[in-house]
Motif scaffolding. Sequence first.
Motif, PDB file in Angstrom:
ATOM      1  N   LEU A 158      26.404  50.792  30.492  1.00  0.00           N
ATOM      2  CA  LEU A 158      27.862  50.616  30.470  1.00  0.00           C
ATOM      3  C   LEU A 158      28.488  51.994  30.356  1.00  0.00           C
ATOM      4  CD1 LEU A 158      30.240  48.562  30.342  1.00  0.00           C
ATOM      5  CD2 LEU A 158      30.102  48.751  27.848  1.00  0.00           C
ATOM      6  N   THR A 159      29.173  52.433  31.412  1.00  0.00           N
ATOM      7  CA  THR A 159      29.728  53.790  31.406  1.00  0.00           C
ATOM      8  C   THR A 159      30.897  53.917  30.437  1.00  0.00           C
ATOM      9  OG1 THR A 159      31.137  53.258  33.313  1.00  0.00           O
ATOM     10  CG2 THR A 159      28.987  54.269  33.753  1.00  0.00           C
ATOM     11  N   ASN A 160      31.805  52.960  30.443  1.00  0.00           N
ATOM     12  CA  ASN A 160      32.932  52.921  29.500  1.00  0.00           C
ATOM     13  C   ASN A 160      33.764  51.679  29.785  1.00  0.00           C
ATOM     14  OD1 ASN A 160      35.116  53.462  31.460  1.00  0.00           O
ATOM     15  ND2 ASN A 160      34.199  55.488  31.596  1.00  0.00           N
ATOM     16  N   ILE A 161      34.668  51.386  28.884  1.00  0.00           N
ATOM     17  CA  ILE A 161      35.651  50.322  29.119  1.00  0.00           C
ATOM     18  C   ILE A 161      37.034  50.958  28.988  1.00  0.00           C
ATOM     19  CG2 ILE A 161      36.681  48.196  28.260  1.00  0.00           C
ATOM     20  CD1 ILE A 161      34.101  47.680  29.652  1.00  0.00           C
ATOM     21  N   GLY A 162      37.733  51.092  30.108  1.00  0.00           N
ATOM     22  CA  GLY A 162      39.057  51.716  30.108  1.00  0.00           C
ATOM     23  C   GLY A 162      40.065  50.843  30.819  1.00  0.00           C
ATOM     24  N   GLU A 163      41.142  51.461  31.288  1.00  0.00           N
ATOM     25  CA  GLU A 163      42.249  50.711  31.894  1.00  0.00           C
ATOM     26  C   GLU A 163      42.079  50.447  33.384  1.00  0.00           C
ATOM     27  OE1 GLU A 163      44.726  49.305  30.251  1.00  0.00           O
ATOM     28  OE2 GLU A 163      43.669  49.980  28.463  1.00  0.00           O
ATOM     29  N   ALA A 164      41.130  51.125  34.030  1.00  0.00           N
ATOM     30  CA  ALA A 164      40.971  50.949  35.477  1.00  0.00           C
ATOM     31  C   ALA A 164      40.619  49.507  35.822  1.00  0.00           C
ATOM     32  CB  ALA A 164      39.885  51.897  35.999  1.00  0.00           C
ATOM     33  N   HIS A 165      41.236  48.976  36.873  1.00  0.00           N
ATOM     34  CA  HIS A 165      40.963  47.627  37.393  1.00  0.00           C
ATOM     35  C   HIS A 165      41.207  46.546  36.346  1.00  0.00           C
ATOM     36  CE1 HIS A 165      39.144  49.942  40.602  1.00  0.00           C
ATOM     37  NE2 HIS A 165      38.257  50.426  39.769  1.00  0.00           N
TER      38      HIS A 165
ATOM     39  N   CYS B 135      18.787  41.850  31.483  1.00  0.00           N
ATOM     40  CA  CYS B 135      18.275  43.148  31.045  1.00  0.00           C
ATOM     41  C   CYS B 135      17.400  43.028  29.796  1.00  0.00           C
ATOM     42  CB  CYS B 135      19.431  44.112  30.748  1.00  0.00           C
ATOM     43  SG  CYS B 135      20.286  44.710  32.207  1.00  0.00           S
ATOM     44  N   LYS B 136      16.481  43.950  29.677  1.00  0.00           N
ATOM     45  CA  LYS B 136      15.705  44.090  28.453  1.00  0.00           C
ATOM     46  C   LYS B 136      16.347  45.139  27.543  1.00  0.00           C
ATOM     47  CE  LYS B 136      11.407  42.934  30.849  1.00  0.00           C
ATOM     48  NZ  LYS B 136      10.057  43.422  31.260  1.00  0.00           N
ATOM     49  N   VAL B 137      17.026  46.103  28.150  1.00  0.00           N
ATOM     50  CA  VAL B 137      17.638  47.223  27.423  1.00  0.00           C
ATOM     51  C   VAL B 137      19.035  47.456  27.971  1.00  0.00           C
ATOM     52  CG1 VAL B 137      17.534  49.727  27.040  1.00  0.00           C
ATOM     53  CG2 VAL B 137      15.446  48.361  26.898  1.00  0.00           C
ATOM     54  N   ILE B 138      20.000  47.702  27.070  1.00  0.00           N
ATOM     55  CA  ILE B 138      21.361  48.069  27.461  1.00  0.00           C
ATOM     56  C   ILE B 138      21.724  49.364  26.752  1.00  0.00           C
ATOM     57  CG2 ILE B 138      23.787  47.385  27.524  1.00  0.00           C
ATOM     58  CD1 ILE B 138      22.864  44.488  27.262  1.00  0.00           C
ATOM     59  N   ILE B 139      22.330  50.293  27.480  1.00  0.00           N
ATOM     60  CA  ILE B 139      22.684  51.608  26.946  1.00  0.00           C
ATOM     61  C   ILE B 139      24.171  51.856  27.133  1.00  0.00           C
ATOM     62  CG2 ILE B 139      22.371  54.109  27.277  1.00  0.00           C
ATOM     63  CD1 ILE B 139      19.468  53.435  28.164  1.00  0.00           C
ATOM     64  N   GLY B 140      24.819  52.432  26.135  1.00  0.00           N
ATOM     65  CA  GLY B 140      26.229  52.773  26.259  1.00  0.00           C
ATOM     66  C   GLY B 140      26.772  53.417  24.998  1.00  0.00           C
ATOM     67  N   ARG B 141      28.020  53.863  25.065  1.00  0.00           N
ATOM     68  CA  ARG B 141      28.687  54.514  23.944  1.00  0.00           C
ATOM     69  C   ARG B 141      29.050  53.484  22.875  1.00  0.00           C
ATOM     70  NH1 ARG B 141      34.404  57.376  25.034  1.00  0.00           N
ATOM     71  NH2 ARG B 141      34.752  55.224  25.703  1.00  0.00           N
ATOM     72  N   ASP B 142      28.912  53.863  21.615  1.00  0.00           N
ATOM     73  CA  ASP B 142      29.116  52.903  20.525  1.00  0.00           C
ATOM     74  C   ASP B 142      30.510  52.278  20.539  1.00  0.00           C
ATOM     75  OD1 ASP B 142      30.391  55.266  19.770  1.00  0.00           O
ATOM     76  OD2 ASP B 142      29.546  55.320  17.747  1.00  0.00           O
TER      77      ASP B 142
ATOM     78  N   ILE C  55      17.414  40.897  24.359  1.00  0.00           N
ATOM     79  CA  ILE C  55      18.078  42.115  24.829  1.00  0.00           C
ATOM     80  C   ILE C  55      18.207  43.117  23.686  1.00  0.00           C
ATOM     81  CG2 ILE C  55      20.229  43.083  25.746  1.00  0.00           C
ATOM     82  CD1 ILE C  55      20.690  40.458  27.193  1.00  0.00           C
ATOM     83  N   GLN C  56      17.833  44.366  23.941  1.00  0.00           N
ATOM     84  CA  GLN C  56      17.978  45.440  22.965  1.00  0.00           C
ATOM     85  C   GLN C  56      19.162  46.320  23.361  1.00  0.00           C
ATOM     86  OE1 GLN C  56      13.673  46.815  23.194  1.00  0.00           O
ATOM     87  NE2 GLN C  56      14.010  46.935  20.985  1.00  0.00           N
ATOM     88  N   LEU C  57      20.097  46.497  22.440  1.00  0.00           N
ATOM     89  CA  LEU C  57      21.265  47.335  22.676  1.00  0.00           C
ATOM     90  C   LEU C  57      21.042  48.695  22.035  1.00  0.00           C
ATOM     91  CD1 LEU C  57      24.191  47.842  23.570  1.00  0.00           C
ATOM     92  CD2 LEU C  57      24.944  46.735  21.446  1.00  0.00           C
ATOM     93  N   PHE C  58      21.084  49.751  22.836  1.00  0.00           N
ATOM     94  CA  PHE C  58      20.925  51.126  22.356  1.00  0.00           C
ATOM     95  C   PHE C  58      22.240  51.865  22.578  1.00  0.00           C
ATOM     96  CE2 PHE C  58      16.653  49.723  23.242  1.00  0.00           C
ATOM     97  CZ  PHE C  58      15.880  50.310  22.231  1.00  0.00           C
TER      98      PHE C  58
END
Length: 241
Positions: A114-121, A142-149, A166-169
């Motif tokens: 997940l790159t980010n959650i912003g206002e686009a779209h 997914c087995k693994v999810i990666i993103g900013r806290d 699912i493991q969230l990192f």
Amino acid sequence: LPDRLPDANFIFVDNVLEALQQLAIHHRSQFSYPVIGITGSNGKTIVKEWLHQLLHQDYNIVRNPKSYNSQIGVPLSLWQMNEQHTLGVFEAGISEYGEMRRLERMIQPTIGVLTNIGEAHSGGFNDAEHKFREKVVLFKSCKVIIGRDIDFEAGREVIEMLGEDIQLFTWGYGENNDFLIKEITNRTATTSISLSYNDTECTFEIPFTDEASIENAINCCCVLLQLGISSDVISNRMKHI
């Protein structure tokens, strides 16, 4: 038209887009190598291209051409998959409710970013939480999810609902993060980033100073560490993104 192309085969269907997507689902099911699925409000294409640049020495990678991340672009991208590839990297973009369910069924990623959650779209969603819930549908398999806290602050329970395996990192400055940001130092034309993961220290420099590039680079670094790429290799490769 068939009379004008006697050597061509024609398949008549009720819904062309649905048929294209069903073909993509079948084609994707023929391959078992890892597939990284990328979504977010911004940065999807950059992260996809940087991951290709950072990992092409280790994997034979198939990915979306350009920004082919739509309901038509994704199946066309998946059609490139073949038995010579060892890793898929696909981005998925949505603008309204229900679209990600169709993209998820086609891509079936094993690693999510997940790159980010912003206002686009944002126009096709009720609010930020609604958009988040729709975006993370991509990560259902997914087995693994990666993103900013901070992008997962209001959505950890949503991830748990997707599947108990699912493991969230997450990455960030807080001690509870899997990827702990130690220091970010901006210089005139470069940025130095230090983080730790599982007692491994990783420090690297990128030729950018803007916030978006820093976030994208950290996401890429986290993926590489998850894939077992050494910190020394990451440091050497990051200089050239």
